[in-house]
Motif scaffolding. Sequence first.
Motif, PDB file in Angstrom:
ATOM      1  N   GLY A 233       0.743   1.445   5.571  1.00 21.04           N
ATOM      2  CA  GLY A 233       1.516   0.601   6.469  1.00 21.04           C
ATOM      3  C   GLY A 233       2.262   1.378   7.532  1.00 21.04           C
ATOM      4  N   SER A 234       3.575   1.189   7.580  1.00 19.86           N
ATOM      5  CA  SER A 234       4.370   1.778   8.647  1.00 19.86           C
ATOM      6  C   SER A 234       4.334   3.296   8.631  1.00 19.86           C
ATOM      7  N   SER A 235       4.274   3.893   7.454  1.00 21.10           N
ATOM      8  CA  SER A 235       4.262   5.356   7.376  1.00 21.10           C
ATOM      9  C   SER A 235       2.941   5.921   7.877  1.00 21.10           C
ATOM     10  N   GLY A 236       1.861   5.135   7.725  1.00 17.51           N
ATOM     11  CA  GLY A 236       0.560   5.588   8.185  1.00 17.51           C
ATOM     12  C   GLY A 236      -0.045   6.687   7.342  1.00 17.51           C
ATOM     13  N   ARG A 237       0.560   6.993   6.214  1.00 18.16           N
ATOM     14  CA  ARG A 237       0.054   8.095   5.397  1.00 18.16           C
ATOM     15  C   ARG A 237      -1.177   7.666   4.618  1.00 18.16           C
ATOM     16  N   THR A 238      -2.200   8.505   4.647  1.00 18.91           N
ATOM     17  CA  THR A 238      -3.361   8.288   3.801  1.00 18.91           C
ATOM     18  C   THR A 238      -3.401   9.282   2.654  1.00 18.91           C
ATOM     19  N   ALA A 239      -2.686  10.409   2.805  1.00 21.02           N
ATOM     20  CA  ALA A 239      -2.715  11.444   1.772  1.00 21.02           C
ATOM     21  C   ALA A 239      -1.413  12.243   1.817  1.00 21.02           C
ATOM     22  N   ILE A 240      -1.066  12.829   0.674  1.00 21.00           N
ATOM     23  CA  ILE A 240       0.127  13.671   0.558  1.00 21.00           C
ATOM     24  C   ILE A 240      -0.316  15.073   0.172  1.00 21.00           C
ATOM     25  N   PRO A 241      -0.030  16.093   0.991  1.00 20.82           N
ATOM     26  CA  PRO A 241      -0.369  17.464   0.610  1.00 20.82           C
ATOM     27  C   PRO A 241       0.312  17.844  -0.700  1.00 20.82           C
ATOM     28  N   VAL A 242      -0.379  18.609  -1.540  1.00 20.87           N
ATOM     29  CA  VAL A 242       0.210  18.979  -2.828  1.00 20.87           C
ATOM     30  C   VAL A 242       1.468  19.811  -2.633  1.00 20.87           C
ATOM     31  N   THR A 243       1.565  20.501  -1.505  1.00 15.50           N
ATOM     32  CA  THR A 243       2.759  21.306  -1.239  1.00 15.50           C
ATOM     33  C   THR A 243       3.972  20.442  -0.911  1.00 15.50           C
ATOM     34  N   SER A 244       3.726  19.158  -0.603  1.00 15.50           N
ATOM     35  CA  SER A 244       4.823  18.236  -0.294  1.00 15.50           C
ATOM     36  C   SER A 244       5.068  17.233  -1.403  1.00 15.50           C
ATOM     37  N   LEU A 245       4.255  17.260  -2.444  1.00 15.67           N
ATOM     38  CA  LEU A 245       4.422  16.307  -3.548  1.00 15.67           C
ATOM     39  C   LEU A 245       5.773  16.475  -4.224  1.00 15.67           C
ATOM     40  N   LYS A 246       6.358  15.351  -4.587  1.00 22.54           N
ATOM     41  CA  LYS A 246       7.612  15.390  -5.335  1.00 22.54           C
ATOM     42  C   LYS A 246       7.609  14.271  -6.369  1.00 22.54           C
ATOM     43  N   VAL A 247       8.430  14.418  -7.370  1.00 20.58           N
ATOM     44  CA  VAL A 247       8.532  13.408  -8.420  1.00 20.58           C
ATOM     45  C   VAL A 247       8.913  12.073  -7.793  1.00 20.58           C
ATOM     46  N   GLY A 248       8.187  11.032  -8.157  1.00 22.80           N
ATOM     47  CA  GLY A 248       8.422   9.700  -7.612  1.00 22.80           C
ATOM     48  C   GLY A 248       7.404   9.266  -6.586  1.00 22.80           C
ATOM     49  N   ASP A 249       6.660  10.220  -6.008  1.00 24.09           N
ATOM     50  CA  ASP A 249       5.588   9.845  -5.087  1.00 24.09           C
ATOM     51  C   ASP A 249       4.500   9.078  -5.833  1.00 24.09           C
ATOM     52  N   GLU A 250       3.827   8.179  -5.128  1.00 26.32           N
ATOM     53  CA  GLU A 250       2.749   7.408  -5.739  1.00 26.32           C
ATOM     54  C   GLU A 250       1.412   7.814  -5.130  1.00 26.32           C
ATOM     55  N   VAL A 251       0.419   8.023  -6.005  1.00 26.17           N
ATOM     56  CA  VAL A 251      -0.931   8.383  -5.580  1.00 26.17           C
ATOM     57  C   VAL A 251      -1.914   7.468  -6.285  1.00 26.17           C
ATOM     58  N   LEU A 252      -3.161   7.552  -5.864  1.00 22.25           N
ATOM     59  CA  LEU A 252      -4.200   6.689  -6.432  1.00 22.25           C
ATOM     60  C   LEU A 252      -4.997   7.424  -7.497  1.00 22.25           C
ATOM     61  N   VAL A 253      -5.259   6.726  -8.613  1.00 23.53           N
ATOM     62  CA  VAL A 253      -6.085   7.261  -9.688  1.00 23.53           C
ATOM     63  C   VAL A 253      -7.061   6.179 -10.141  1.00 23.53           C
ATOM     64  N   ARG A 254      -8.105   6.624 -10.798  1.00 23.71           N
ATOM     65  CA  ARG A 254      -9.041   5.693 -11.435  1.00 23.71           C
ATOM     66  C   ARG A 254      -8.913   5.842 -12.932  1.00 23.71           C
ATOM     67  N   LYS A 255      -8.560   4.752 -13.602  1.00 23.63           N
ATOM     68  CA  LYS A 255      -8.426   4.762 -15.055  1.00 23.63           C
ATOM     69  C   LYS A 255      -9.776   4.448 -15.695  1.00 23.63           C
ATOM     70  N   GLN A 256     -10.099   5.182 -16.744  1.00 24.06           N
ATOM     71  CA  GLN A 256     -11.345   4.944 -17.462  1.00 24.06           C
ATOM     72  C   GLN A 256     -11.227   5.513 -18.864  1.00 24.06           C
ATOM     73  N   GLY A 257     -12.317   5.395 -19.643  1.00 22.27           N
ATOM     74  CA  GLY A 257     -12.308   5.916 -21.001  1.00 22.27           C
ATOM     75  C   GLY A 257     -12.081   7.419 -21.019  1.00 22.27           C
ATOM     76  N   GLY A 258     -11.502   7.935 -22.091  1.00 23.98           N
ATOM     77  CA  GLY A 258     -11.124   9.337 -22.125  1.00 23.98           C
ATOM     78  C   GLY A 258     -12.180  10.297 -22.604  1.00 23.98           C
ATOM     79  N   ALA A 259     -12.994   9.917 -23.588  1.00 24.02           N
ATOM     80  CA  ALA A 259     -13.929  10.865 -24.204  1.00 24.02           C
ATOM     81  C   ALA A 259     -15.229  10.950 -23.412  1.00 24.02           C
ATOM     82  N   ARG A 260     -15.744  12.186 -23.274  1.00 31.39           N
ATOM     83  CA  ARG A 260     -16.995  12.425 -22.555  1.00 31.39           C
ATOM     84  C   ARG A 260     -17.875  13.358 -23.359  1.00 31.39           C
ATOM     85  N   HIS A 261     -19.178  13.084 -23.332  1.00 24.96           N
ATOM     86  CA  HIS A 261     -20.161  14.001 -23.908  1.00 24.96           C
ATOM     87  C   HIS A 261     -21.245  14.217 -22.867  1.00 24.96           C
TER      88      HIS A 261
END
Length: 406
Positions: free
Chosen positions: A366-394
């Motif tokens: 929206g207003s911030s226009g941010r699509t990504a946050i550099p890891v060097t600027s990450l701080k506790v409380g920032d929100e990012v996108l993840v994909r949740k799925q099953g945990g075990a893999r073979h």
Amino acid sequence: MAVSSSSASAKALSCLHASLLAPETPQRTVVAASASLLRRASVRMRASAAAPAELKKTVWVWTENRQVMTAAVERGWSTFLFGSKDLGKDWSSTARINPLFIDGPNIFDGENQKVAVISQVSSPRELELVQPDSVEAVNVVIDFRGGWQVIPAENIVAAFQGCRGTVLAVSTNSNEAQVFLEALEQGLDGVVLKVDDMDDIIKLKDYFDRRNEAKSQLPLTKATISKVDVVGMGDRVCVDLCSIMRPGEGLLVCVGSYARGMFLVHSECLETNYIASRPFRVNAGPVHAYVTVPGGKTSYLSELRSGKEVIVVDQHGLWRTVVVGRVKIESRPLILVEAKDNSGDDTYSIFLQNAETVALVTHESGSSGRTAIPVTSLKVGDEVLVRKQGGARHTGIEIQEFIVEK
């Protein structure tokens, strides 16, 4: 496959004003029919796409092998071409198929209505004759001869864009089919797969599955950063792709086989003051991390090679399959990032290179226009996108088992 173009959604073609004979007929014949017959014969084999810039591709199967027929029907392809009406009637009695019959340069349906013409192209002159006509409409099956396929197919795609109808090319194996389906990115409308080996049916279906023709969406969720720690050195993997990525796109990556939560790591497509944009690259993480690949599977980053395929995902979960151009592994300082999903039930973690060009995709647009946050600027409380799925893999495949990973 995957094949897409914003202008392709209106793509079709009108009929030929002159056509060549099918491969079985040595001499040239001009195809003539009344406009009313051609209008009745013109059939639309294409379905609407599930997302913008995607087209449903048509597959007709031309075979005398019953196993090929069975394999095709099992994979959702039910239109078959026959040179013999007896064979078509026989197969129709054992399976629910849509039989089409070849008679010289023409293709008829079971009610003897013409649905297409076949045109043989083996020279530039013959290619020039395959042009759309603005009055009559008919579907066209092109048999490319003479060794050249890619450039003639591209010329056909360019000539028939924006017209009504369907253009298909005769393919004698799955590799040829892929060439025709990707010509000038959007490709021809479909293929006639003329084979007697069921492996080609299987390979072509696998190709469509990999290319994700329907452009389905992967569900993404927000996660809140809970920890950011600088750690030691590690071997990280840069994945250079054979495709350009746009802002908001990246790869889904997670720590090792702990694949319960995949972070969307942004590409290096954003402009910076200190280094040129590299929109083909994702600085994805350490060698032991998992990355999402076609078929609902994952692969270790260290296992990627030139020619392998990965899934590129954007902020909205739309994904496409792309080819890996090269993989670059180097020792670099790492940063550990942890995040909790908004329900507070799960914690996800990832290692990334500690550099300003490495970023995680955010849900903000929206207003911030941010699509990504550099890891060097990450701080506790920032929100990012993840994909949740099953945990075990073979071996990269999700399985149901008891597993504890730390």
